[in-house]
Design a protein around this motif. Sequence first.
Motif, PDB file in Angstrom:
ATOM      1  N   LEU A   9      -8.130  52.338  71.941  1.00  0.00           N
ATOM      2  CA  LEU A   9      -7.990  51.127  72.116  1.00  0.00           C
ATOM      3  C   LEU A   9      -7.366  50.837  70.733  1.00  0.00           C
ATOM      4  N   LYS A  10      -7.773  51.570  69.548  1.00  0.00           N
ATOM      5  CA  LYS A  10      -7.271  50.609  68.421  1.00  0.00           C
ATOM      6  C   LYS A  10      -5.624  50.877  68.006  1.00  0.00           C
ATOM      7  N   GLU A  11      -4.503  51.677  68.970  1.00  0.00           N
ATOM      8  CA  GLU A  11      -4.143  51.989  69.000  1.00  0.00           C
ATOM      9  C   GLU A  11      -2.969  50.935  69.986  1.00  0.00           C
ATOM     10  N   PHE A  12      -3.758  50.696  70.925  1.00  0.00           N
ATOM     11  CA  PHE A  12      -3.835  49.105  72.232  1.00  0.00           C
ATOM     12  C   PHE A  12      -3.648  47.919  71.356  1.00  0.00           C
ATOM     13  N   TYR A  13      -4.624  47.522  70.737  1.00  0.00           N
ATOM     14  CA  TYR A  13      -5.101  46.375  70.242  1.00  0.00           C
ATOM     15  C   TYR A  13      -3.881  45.202  69.667  1.00  0.00           C
ATOM     16  N   PRO A  14      -2.995  46.367  69.153  1.00  0.00           N
ATOM     17  CA  PRO A  14      -1.934  45.361  68.658  1.00  0.00           C
ATOM     18  C   PRO A  14      -1.028  44.862  69.765  1.00  0.00           C
ATOM     19  N   PHE A  15      -0.520  45.503  70.317  1.00  0.00           N
ATOM     20  CA  PHE A  15       0.004  45.184  71.276  1.00  0.00           C
ATOM     21  C   PHE A  15      -0.381  44.217  72.316  1.00  0.00           C
ATOM     22  N   TYR A  16      -2.171  44.027  72.820  1.00  0.00           N
ATOM     23  CA  TYR A  16      -2.987  43.215  73.014  1.00  0.00           C
ATOM     24  C   TYR A  16      -2.316  41.730  72.316  1.00  0.00           C
ATOM     25  N   LEU A  17      -2.516  42.249  70.833  1.00  0.00           N
ATOM     26  CA  LEU A  17      -2.004  40.920  70.170  1.00  0.00           C
ATOM     27  C   LEU A  17      -0.939  39.810  70.071  1.00  0.00           C
ATOM     28  N   SER A  18       0.588  40.748  70.880  1.00  0.00           N
ATOM     29  CA  SER A  18       1.204  40.775  70.612  1.00  0.00           C
ATOM     30  C   SER A  18       1.840  39.526  72.177  1.00  0.00           C
ATOM     31  N   GLU A  19       1.014  40.111  73.291  1.00  0.00           N
ATOM     32  CA  GLU A  19       1.127  39.597  74.323  1.00  0.00           C
ATOM     33  C   GLU A  19       0.015  38.111  74.501  1.00  0.00           C
ATOM     34  N   HIS A  20      -0.546  38.158  73.177  1.00  0.00           N
ATOM     35  CA  HIS A  20      -1.263  36.734  72.938  1.00  0.00           C
ATOM     36  C   HIS A  20      -1.068  35.653  72.116  1.00  0.00           C
ATOM     37  N   ARG A  26      -4.331  31.381  73.427  1.00  0.00           N
ATOM     38  CA  ARG A  26      -5.906  31.409  73.133  1.00  0.00           C
ATOM     39  C   ARG A  26      -6.763  31.396  73.673  1.00  0.00           C
ATOM     40  N   VAL A  27      -6.783  29.864  73.686  1.00  0.00           N
ATOM     41  CA  VAL A  27      -7.988  28.773  74.173  1.00  0.00           C
ATOM     42  C   VAL A  27      -8.414  29.646  75.043  1.00  0.00           C
ATOM     43  N   LEU A  28      -7.449  29.762  75.748  1.00  0.00           N
ATOM     44  CA  LEU A  28      -7.874  29.825  77.522  1.00  0.00           C
ATOM     45  C   LEU A  28      -8.550  30.921  77.701  1.00  0.00           C
ATOM     46  N   HIS A  29      -8.221  32.084  76.971  1.00  0.00           N
ATOM     47  CA  HIS A  29      -9.035  33.621  76.877  1.00  0.00           C
ATOM     48  C   HIS A  29     -10.388  33.367  76.350  1.00  0.00           C
ATOM     49  N   PHE A  62      -9.241  31.940  83.731  1.00  0.00           N
ATOM     50  CA  PHE A  62      -8.854  31.763  82.615  1.00  0.00           C
ATOM     51  C   PHE A  62      -7.756  32.488  81.381  1.00  0.00           C
ATOM     52  N   ALA A  63      -7.724  33.373  81.745  1.00  0.00           N
ATOM     53  CA  ALA A  63      -6.814  34.823  81.496  1.00  0.00           C
ATOM     54  C   ALA A  63      -5.561  34.519  81.717  1.00  0.00           C
ATOM     55  N   TRP A  64      -6.007  34.848  83.096  1.00  0.00           N
ATOM     56  CA  TRP A  64      -4.671  35.063  84.083  1.00  0.00           C
ATOM     57  C   TRP A  64      -3.643  33.369  83.990  1.00  0.00           C
ATOM     58  N   VAL A  65      -4.560  32.842  84.176  1.00  0.00           N
ATOM     59  CA  VAL A  65      -3.532  31.539  83.795  1.00  0.00           C
ATOM     60  C   VAL A  65      -3.049  31.061  82.735  1.00  0.00           C
ATOM     61  N   GLY A  66      -3.320  31.533  81.461  1.00  0.00           N
ATOM     62  CA  GLY A  66      -2.498  31.750  80.330  1.00  0.00           C
ATOM     63  C   GLY A  66      -1.543  32.807  80.916  1.00  0.00           C
ATOM     64  N   HIS A  67      -1.654  33.546  80.764  1.00  0.00           N
ATOM     65  CA  HIS A  67      -0.480  34.328  81.163  1.00  0.00           C
ATOM     66  C   HIS A  67       0.389  34.200  81.797  1.00  0.00           C
ATOM     67  N   LYS A  72       3.750  33.574  79.704  1.00  0.00           N
ATOM     68  CA  LYS A  72       4.885  34.185  80.798  1.00  0.00           C
ATOM     69  C   LYS A  72       4.761  35.633  80.690  1.00  0.00           C
ATOM     70  N   ASN A  73       3.293  36.371  81.323  1.00  0.00           N
ATOM     71  CA  ASN A  73       3.742  37.757  80.942  1.00  0.00           C
ATOM     72  C   ASN A  73       3.194  38.590  81.700  1.00  0.00           C
ATOM     73  N   LYS A  74       3.073  39.465  82.098  1.00  0.00           N
ATOM     74  CA  LYS A  74       1.725  39.989  82.974  1.00  0.00           C
ATOM     75  C   LYS A  74       1.061  40.478  82.702  1.00  0.00           C
ATOM     76  N   PRO A  75      -0.566  40.363  83.150  1.00  0.00           N
ATOM     77  CA  PRO A  75      -1.766  40.584  81.967  1.00  0.00           C
ATOM     78  C   PRO A  75      -1.833  41.896  81.571  1.00  0.00           C
ATOM     79  N   ALA A  76      -1.859  42.547  80.794  1.00  0.00           N
ATOM     80  CA  ALA A  76      -1.998  44.346  80.661  1.00  0.00           C
ATOM     81  C   ALA A  76      -3.406  44.731  81.375  1.00  0.00           C
ATOM     82  N   THR A  77      -4.188  43.734  81.939  1.00  0.00           N
ATOM     83  CA  THR A  77      -5.196  44.228  82.518  1.00  0.00           C
ATOM     84  C   THR A  77      -4.986  44.863  84.151  1.00  0.00           C
ATOM     85  N   PHE A  78      -3.638  44.989  84.679  1.00  0.00           N
ATOM     86  CA  PHE A  78      -3.063  45.530  85.271  1.00  0.00           C
ATOM     87  C   PHE A  78      -2.886  47.644  85.210  1.00  0.00           C
ATOM     88  N   GLN A  79      -2.083  47.313  83.596  1.00  0.00           N
ATOM     89  CA  GLN A  79      -1.820  48.967  83.400  1.00  0.00           C
ATOM     90  C   GLN A  79      -2.812  49.513  82.454  1.00  0.00           C
TER      91      GLN A  79
END
Length: 106
Positions: A9-20, A26-29, A62-67, A72-79
């Motif tokens: 998760l520590k490795e993933f979180y910076p990527f997550y932030l780059s996708e948000h 961010r407000v919708l999330h 809310f999250a998927w509307v944001g994405h 304009k990207n695919k949520p990381a939830t899928f992977q």
Amino acid sequence: MSEKKFKSLKEFYPFYLSEHRNTTSRVLHFIGIGLVCLAFFTGFLFHNWHFFLAMPVLGYAFAWVGHFFFEKNKPATFQYPLYSLASDFMLFYDLLTGKQSFIVKT
């Protein structure tokens, strides 16, 4: 979506932030996770399972509307469903405490 395989998760979180990075996203999330927390506590306090059923709908809607419409990207939830879910709550906390800003400077 990144092709990199995250091992923690520590490795993933910076990527997550780059996708948000979009403010509206961010407000919708933030609203979505806030409503998830509210639904959880309401369901628990009033012993009403309907609130628990609403939790994934509230969070993902809310999250998927944001994405799809703002990031304009695919949520990381899928992977990365578990890392993504944990990161949703981490971002919520970071926004709530001011560690992260709703407005990302480019």
